[in-house]
Design a protein around this motif. Structure first.
Motif, PDB file in Angstrom:
ATOM      1  N   MET A 263       1.131  -0.996   0.104  1.00  0.00           N
ATOM      2  CA  MET A 263      -0.126  -0.086   0.258  1.00  0.00           C
ATOM      3  C   MET A 263       0.713   0.903  -0.076  1.00  0.00           C
ATOM      4  O   MET A 263       2.150   1.370   1.137  1.00  0.00           O
ATOM      5  CB  MET A 263      -1.021  -0.122   1.434  1.00  0.00           C
ATOM      6  N   GLU A 264       0.542   1.975  -0.982  1.00  0.00           N
ATOM      7  CA  GLU A 264       0.969   3.101  -1.024  1.00  0.00           C
ATOM      8  C   GLU A 264       0.833   4.529   0.135  1.00  0.00           C
ATOM      9  O   GLU A 264      -0.201   4.863   1.133  1.00  0.00           O
ATOM     10  CB  GLU A 264       1.444   4.272  -2.243  1.00  0.00           C
ATOM     11  N   HIS A 265       2.059   5.219   0.615  1.00  0.00           N
ATOM     12  CA  HIS A 265       1.781   5.782   1.566  1.00  0.00           C
ATOM     13  C   HIS A 265       0.910   7.619   1.054  1.00  0.00           C
ATOM     14  O   HIS A 265       1.515   8.103   0.371  1.00  0.00           O
ATOM     15  CB  HIS A 265       2.689   6.643   2.694  1.00  0.00           C
ATOM     16  N   ARG A 266      -0.338   7.627   2.275  1.00  0.00           N
ATOM     17  CA  ARG A 266      -0.850   8.222   1.570  1.00  0.00           C
ATOM     18  C   ARG A 266       0.172  10.185   2.270  1.00  0.00           C
ATOM     19  O   ARG A 266      -0.455  11.475   1.848  1.00  0.00           O
ATOM     20  CB  ARG A 266      -2.069   8.721   1.585  1.00  0.00           C
ATOM     21  N   TYR A 267       0.467  10.468   3.449  1.00  0.00           N
ATOM     22  CA  TYR A 267       0.584  11.233   4.853  1.00  0.00           C
ATOM     23  C   TYR A 267       2.334  11.280   4.617  1.00  0.00           C
ATOM     24  O   TYR A 267       3.100   9.748   4.632  1.00  0.00           O
ATOM     25  CB  TYR A 267       0.438  11.667   5.316  1.00  0.00           C
ATOM     26  N   LYS A 268       2.836  11.640   4.867  1.00  0.00           N
ATOM     27  CA  LYS A 268       4.723  11.843   5.118  1.00  0.00           C
ATOM     28  C   LYS A 268       5.030  13.455   6.355  1.00  0.00           C
ATOM     29  O   LYS A 268       4.288  14.538   5.893  1.00  0.00           O
ATOM     30  CB  LYS A 268       5.697  12.109   4.182  1.00  0.00           C
ATOM     31  N   LEU A 269       5.803  13.342   7.020  1.00  0.00           N
ATOM     32  CA  LEU A 269       6.280  14.052   7.495  1.00  0.00           C
ATOM     33  C   LEU A 269       7.876  14.544   7.372  1.00  0.00           C
ATOM     34  O   LEU A 269       8.226  13.672   6.642  1.00  0.00           O
ATOM     35  CB  LEU A 269       6.281  14.079   9.608  1.00  0.00           C
ATOM     36  N   ARG A 270       8.069  16.103   7.087  1.00  0.00           N
ATOM     37  CA  ARG A 270       9.413  15.847   6.774  1.00  0.00           C
ATOM     38  C   ARG A 270       9.819  16.264   8.353  1.00  0.00           C
ATOM     39  O   ARG A 270       9.488  17.713   8.536  1.00  0.00           O
ATOM     40  CB  ARG A 270       9.697  17.159   5.773  1.00  0.00           C
TER      41      ARG A 270
ATOM     42  N   PHE B 216       2.496   8.036   6.270  1.00  0.00           N
ATOM     43  CA  PHE B 216       1.743   6.768   7.542  1.00  0.00           C
ATOM     44  C   PHE B 216       0.916   6.553   6.435  1.00  0.00           C
ATOM     45  O   PHE B 216       1.101   7.548   5.517  1.00  0.00           O
ATOM     46  CB  PHE B 216       1.388   8.478   8.696  1.00  0.00           C
ATOM     47  N   ASP B 217       0.211   5.852   7.133  1.00  0.00           N
ATOM     48  CA  ASP B 217      -1.085   5.596   6.139  1.00  0.00           C
ATOM     49  C   ASP B 217      -2.217   6.760   6.298  1.00  0.00           C
ATOM     50  O   ASP B 217      -3.246   6.420   5.654  1.00  0.00           O
ATOM     51  CB  ASP B 217      -1.305   3.591   5.910  1.00  0.00           C
ATOM     52  N   SER B 218      -2.810   6.478   7.715  1.00  0.00           N
ATOM     53  CA  SER B 218      -3.361   7.428   7.881  1.00  0.00           C
ATOM     54  C   SER B 218      -3.291   9.220   8.208  1.00  0.00           C
ATOM     55  O   SER B 218      -2.040   8.909   8.889  1.00  0.00           O
ATOM     56  CB  SER B 218      -4.598   6.878   9.382  1.00  0.00           C
ATOM     57  N   LEU B 219      -4.019   9.661   8.671  1.00  0.00           N
ATOM     58  CA  LEU B 219      -4.404  11.173   9.076  1.00  0.00           C
ATOM     59  C   LEU B 219      -4.102  11.316  10.312  1.00  0.00           C
ATOM     60  O   LEU B 219      -3.478  11.957  11.026  1.00  0.00           O
ATOM     61  CB  LEU B 219      -5.481  12.496   8.642  1.00  0.00           C
ATOM     62  N   ASP B 220      -4.726  10.233  11.246  1.00  0.00           N
ATOM     63  CA  ASP B 220      -4.945  10.345  12.362  1.00  0.00           C
ATOM     64  C   ASP B 220      -3.206   9.896  13.075  1.00  0.00           C
ATOM     65  O   ASP B 220      -2.401  10.381  13.824  1.00  0.00           O
ATOM     66  CB  ASP B 220      -5.095   9.264  13.220  1.00  0.00           C
ATOM     67  N   ALA B 221      -2.890   8.610  12.697  1.00  0.00           N
ATOM     68  CA  ALA B 221      -1.306   8.652  13.042  1.00  0.00           C
ATOM     69  C   ALA B 221      -0.155   9.376  12.736  1.00  0.00           C
ATOM     70  O   ALA B 221       0.443  10.024  13.563  1.00  0.00           O
ATOM     71  CB  ALA B 221      -0.551   7.030  12.230  1.00  0.00           C
ATOM     72  N   MET B 222      -0.321  10.643  11.550  1.00  0.00           N
ATOM     73  CA  MET B 222       0.150  11.760  11.235  1.00  0.00           C
ATOM     74  C   MET B 222       0.158  12.066  12.386  1.00  0.00           C
ATOM     75  O   MET B 222       1.253  12.963  13.153  1.00  0.00           O
ATOM     76  CB  MET B 222       0.945  12.633  10.042  1.00  0.00           C
TER      77      MET B 222
END
Length: 68
Positions: A1-8, A26-32
């Motif tokens: 699965m491709e990740h939709r969110y990231k933190l730099r 991250f796969d979810s906004l909540d996790a990010m």
């Protein structure tokens, strides 16, 4: 699965201060958001992580992040 969110995440000191240190995906906004809150330091405003969302195969910066 491709990740939709990231933190730099950026270096906060030394010769590399302000440069990109790493990216976390991250796969979810909540996790990010949970991870963002762990890393956020109000006094280090310009050096806090930046949040990104993948939209149509392009990474777009999210500007409404909050440590709340």
């Amino acid at each position: 699965m491709e990740h939709r969110y990231k933190l730099r995440i950026y270096f906060k000191s030394g010769a590399q201060k302000g440069n990109l240190k790493r990216e976390e995906f991250f796969d979810s906004l909540d996790a990010m958001n949970k991870r963002y809150r762990e890393l956020f330091k109000p006094r280090e405003y310009a050096l806090n992580p930046t949040a990104w969302e993948k939209v149509n195969e392009e990474w777009l910066r999210m500007f409404n992040m909050s440590a709340a």
